[in-house]
Write a protein that holds these residues in place. Sequence first.
Motif, PDB file in Angstrom:
ATOM      1  N   VAL A 205      28.280  53.550  16.808  1.00 15.73           N
ATOM      2  CA  VAL A 205      28.099  54.932  17.256  1.00 15.73           C
ATOM      3  C   VAL A 205      29.454  55.613  17.448  1.00 15.73           C
ATOM      4  CG1 VAL A 205      28.014  54.441  19.737  1.00 15.73           C
ATOM      5  CG2 VAL A 205      26.791  56.431  18.813  1.00 15.73           C
ATOM      6  N   MET A 206      30.501  54.830  17.711  1.00  9.91           N
ATOM      7  CA  MET A 206      31.855  55.378  17.863  1.00  9.91           C
ATOM      8  C   MET A 206      32.275  56.164  16.623  1.00  9.91           C
ATOM      9  SD  MET A 206      33.355  53.993  20.830  1.00  9.91           S
ATOM     10  CE  MET A 206      35.062  54.112  20.459  1.00  9.91           C
ATOM     11  N   ALA A 207      31.758  55.782  15.448  1.00  9.43           N
ATOM     12  CA  ALA A 207      32.123  56.469  14.206  1.00  9.43           C
ATOM     13  C   ALA A 207      31.604  57.896  14.155  1.00  9.43           C
ATOM     14  CB  ALA A 207      31.603  55.684  12.999  1.00  9.43           C
ATOM     15  N   THR A 208      30.613  58.208  14.967  1.00  4.50           N
ATOM     16  CA  THR A 208      30.033  59.558  14.955  1.00  4.50           C
ATOM     17  C   THR A 208      30.634  60.458  16.027  1.00  4.50           C
ATOM     18  OG1 THR A 208      28.230  59.054  16.492  1.00  4.50           O
ATOM     19  CG2 THR A 208      27.839  58.589  14.152  1.00  4.50           C
TER      20      THR A 208
ATOM     21  N   ALA B 184      26.036  63.644   8.575  1.00  9.08           N
ATOM     22  CA  ALA B 184      26.002  64.756   9.538  1.00  9.08           C
ATOM     23  C   ALA B 184      24.798  64.669  10.460  1.00  9.08           C
ATOM     24  CB  ALA B 184      25.989  66.086   8.790  1.00  9.08           C
ATOM     25  N   SER B 185      23.685  64.158   9.959  1.00 10.72           N
ATOM     26  CA  SER B 185      22.475  64.075  10.783  1.00 10.72           C
ATOM     27  C   SER B 185      22.701  63.226  12.024  1.00 10.72           C
ATOM     28  CB  SER B 185      21.300  63.534   9.963  1.00 10.72           C
ATOM     29  OG  SER B 185      21.632  62.287   9.393  1.00 10.72           O
ATOM     30  N   LEU B 186      23.609  62.244  11.950  1.00 13.68           N
ATOM     31  CA  LEU B 186      23.927  61.433  13.127  1.00 13.68           C
ATOM     32  C   LEU B 186      25.145  61.976  13.867  1.00 13.68           C
ATOM     33  CD1 LEU B 186      23.290  57.818  11.805  1.00 13.68           C
ATOM     34  CD2 LEU B 186      21.803  59.248  13.210  1.00 13.68           C
ATOM     35  N   ALA B 187      26.126  62.472  13.127  1.00 13.92           N
ATOM     36  CA  ALA B 187      27.342  62.982  13.768  1.00 13.92           C
ATOM     37  C   ALA B 187      27.064  64.235  14.579  1.00 13.92           C
ATOM     38  CB  ALA B 187      28.407  63.264  12.718  1.00 13.92           C
ATOM     39  N   GLU B 188      26.172  65.094  14.073  1.00 13.78           N
ATOM     40  CA  GLU B 188      25.858  66.326  14.791  1.00 13.78           C
ATOM     41  C   GLU B 188      24.640  66.198  15.681  1.00 13.78           C
ATOM     42  OE1 GLU B 188      25.455  69.313  11.709  1.00 13.78           O
ATOM     43  OE2 GLU B 188      27.468  70.018  12.181  1.00 13.78           O
ATOM     44  N   GLY B 189      23.814  65.183  15.427  1.00 14.48           N
ATOM     45  CA  GLY B 189      22.596  65.008  16.208  1.00 14.48           C
ATOM     46  C   GLY B 189      21.586  66.109  15.962  1.00 14.48           C
ATOM     47  N   THR B 190      21.599  66.703  14.754  1.00 12.16           N
ATOM     48  CA  THR B 190      20.721  67.838  14.471  1.00 12.16           C
ATOM     49  C   THR B 190      19.375  67.429  13.892  1.00 12.16           C
ATOM     50  OG1 THR B 190      21.700  68.061  12.276  1.00 12.16           O
ATOM     51  CG2 THR B 190      22.646  69.406  14.040  1.00 12.16           C
ATOM     52  N   GLN B 191      19.268  66.211  13.441  1.00  9.85           N
ATOM     53  CA  GLN B 191      18.033  65.807  12.781  1.00  9.85           C
ATOM     54  C   GLN B 191      16.921  65.551  13.786  1.00  9.85           C
ATOM     55  OE1 GLN B 191      18.384  62.937   9.688  1.00  9.85           O
ATOM     56  NE2 GLN B 191      16.524  61.948  10.315  1.00  9.85           N
TER      57      GLN B 191
ATOM     58  N   ILE C 224      22.348  55.028   1.075  1.00 12.84           N
ATOM     59  CA  ILE C 224      22.471  54.080   2.189  1.00 12.84           C
ATOM     60  C   ILE C 224      21.540  54.574   3.288  1.00 12.84           C
ATOM     61  CG2 ILE C 224      23.984  53.076   3.938  1.00 12.84           C
ATOM     62  CD1 ILE C 224      26.326  53.591   1.999  1.00 12.84           C
ATOM     63  N   TYR C 225      20.598  53.720   3.675  1.00 10.39           N
ATOM     64  CA  TYR C 225      19.682  54.040   4.767  1.00 10.39           C
ATOM     65  C   TYR C 225      20.357  53.617   6.058  1.00 10.39           C
ATOM     66  CZ  TYR C 225      15.493  53.927   7.697  1.00 10.39           C
ATOM     67  OH  TYR C 225      14.577  54.132   8.707  1.00 10.39           O
ATOM     68  N   PHE C 226      20.629  54.609   6.920  1.00 11.92           N
ATOM     69  CA  PHE C 226      21.415  54.387   8.118  1.00 11.92           C
ATOM     70  C   PHE C 226      20.705  55.029   9.307  1.00 11.92           C
ATOM     71  CE2 PHE C 226      25.226  54.743  10.767  1.00 11.92           C
ATOM     72  CZ  PHE C 226      25.890  53.570  10.461  1.00 11.92           C
ATOM     73  N   PRO C 227      19.583  54.421   9.768  1.00 15.34           N
ATOM     74  CA  PRO C 227      18.822  55.016  10.866  1.00 15.34           C
ATOM     75  C   PRO C 227      19.589  54.944  12.182  1.00 15.34           C
ATOM     76  CG  PRO C 227      17.997  52.827  10.366  1.00 15.34           C
ATOM     77  CD  PRO C 227      19.027  53.137   9.329  1.00 15.34           C
ATOM     78  N   PRO C 228      19.201  55.761  13.154  1.00 14.96           N
ATOM     79  CA  PRO C 228      19.930  55.793  14.441  1.00 14.96           C
ATOM     80  C   PRO C 228      20.113  54.430  15.104  1.00 14.96           C
ATOM     81  CG  PRO C 228      18.438  57.647  14.309  1.00 14.96           C
ATOM     82  CD  PRO C 228      18.152  56.784  13.101  1.00 14.96           C
ATOM     83  N   ASP C 229      19.147  53.510  14.965  1.00 15.26           N
ATOM     84  CA  ASP C 229      19.326  52.208  15.618  1.00 15.26           C
ATOM     85  C   ASP C 229      20.463  51.394  15.004  1.00 15.26           C
ATOM     86  OD1 ASP C 229      17.979  51.561  13.273  1.00 15.26           O
ATOM     87  OD2 ASP C 229      16.504  50.270  14.251  1.00 15.26           O
ATOM     88  N   THR C 230      20.903  51.763  13.789  1.00 19.21           N
ATOM     89  CA  THR C 230      22.040  51.094  13.161  1.00 19.21           C
ATOM     90  C   THR C 230      23.328  51.342  13.932  1.00 19.21           C
ATOM     91  OG1 THR C 230      20.960  51.419  11.027  1.00 19.21           O
ATOM     92  CG2 THR C 230      23.270  50.828  10.963  1.00 19.21           C
TER      93      THR C 230
ATOM     94  N   ARG D 129      39.220  51.389  11.032  1.00 16.93           N
ATOM     95  CA  ARG D 129      40.355  50.655  11.605  1.00 16.93           C
ATOM     96  C   ARG D 129      40.774  51.226  12.947  1.00 16.93           C
ATOM     97  NH1 ARG D 129      44.669  51.736   6.846  1.00 16.93           N
ATOM     98  NH2 ARG D 129      43.118  51.582   5.235  1.00 16.93           N
ATOM     99  N   THR D 130      40.503  52.506  13.156  1.00 20.60           N
ATOM    100  CA  THR D 130      40.933  53.157  14.394  1.00 20.60           C
ATOM    101  C   THR D 130      39.945  52.925  15.536  1.00 20.60           C
ATOM    102  OG1 THR D 130      39.835  55.265  13.938  1.00 20.60           O
ATOM    103  CG2 THR D 130      42.053  54.962  13.030  1.00 20.60           C
ATOM    104  N   LEU D 131      38.803  52.339  15.216  1.00 17.86           N
ATOM    105  CA  LEU D 131      37.773  52.093  16.231  1.00 17.86           C
ATOM    106  C   LEU D 131      37.876  50.658  16.734  1.00 17.86           C
ATOM    107  CD1 LEU D 131      34.767  53.798  14.407  1.00 17.86           C
ATOM    108  CD2 LEU D 131      36.332  54.819  16.077  1.00 17.86           C
TER     109      LEU D 131
END
Length: 195
Positions: free
Chosen positions: A38-41, A100-107, A158-164, A29-31
């Motif tokens: 991507v704003m969620a990350t 975390a793999s998307l929020a931190e970009g560590t994957q 939930i499969y959530f690849p970077p292009d999502t 709701r805040t976005l």
Amino acid sequence: MIIDHIAARAHDGSSSRESETYIFAPSLRTLPQGFPLVMATLPVTDWNAELFQALRDATSVQGKRYYAAMMMIDPFTLWEDLADLLKEKGFIGVVNFPPASLAEGTQTAGSAEAANTIEIDRLKWYHETGLRLVYTASSTQEIASVQNRLADLLDGIIYFPPDTLAHPVGSRMELEAFHVPGLSSSSVWSLKTTP
């Protein structure tokens, strides 16, 4: 489906909506609606603080399949208080969303051990408190890894690849079945693409 508000309870107990699975993600709701997911990350909102506030204001969801979306790597969240509040409000489980793999970009693309250890440990802790688990993975390698590490503790993935992350933010985002060849005793869903 992923929603930012608790769906209104049906007055008729025979509603087919009672069997649907909901991922409650009030930080959406805040976005800005329509902006890329991507704003969620990004660190533009305190994901778990928004969840706490929304849960305090929410009515019970008892009788529905609600999971709470939370940032599992947040070092400041009061996890015990959050678990108690989720159970008090009738939630059946939790999901690491955004992952975390998307929020931190560590994957890395070929990582076989892609799942974040902090997320896995926190999910196991939630399971020990009596809550059920859905895991958000950003690669098929991560799906395989988490299935090995969480075995039969999962209700689904939930499969959530970077292009999502290009998907527009919305107050309701539909999920659909996703097949991973050679994998999955758990249900796997992905974000439904917009037409």
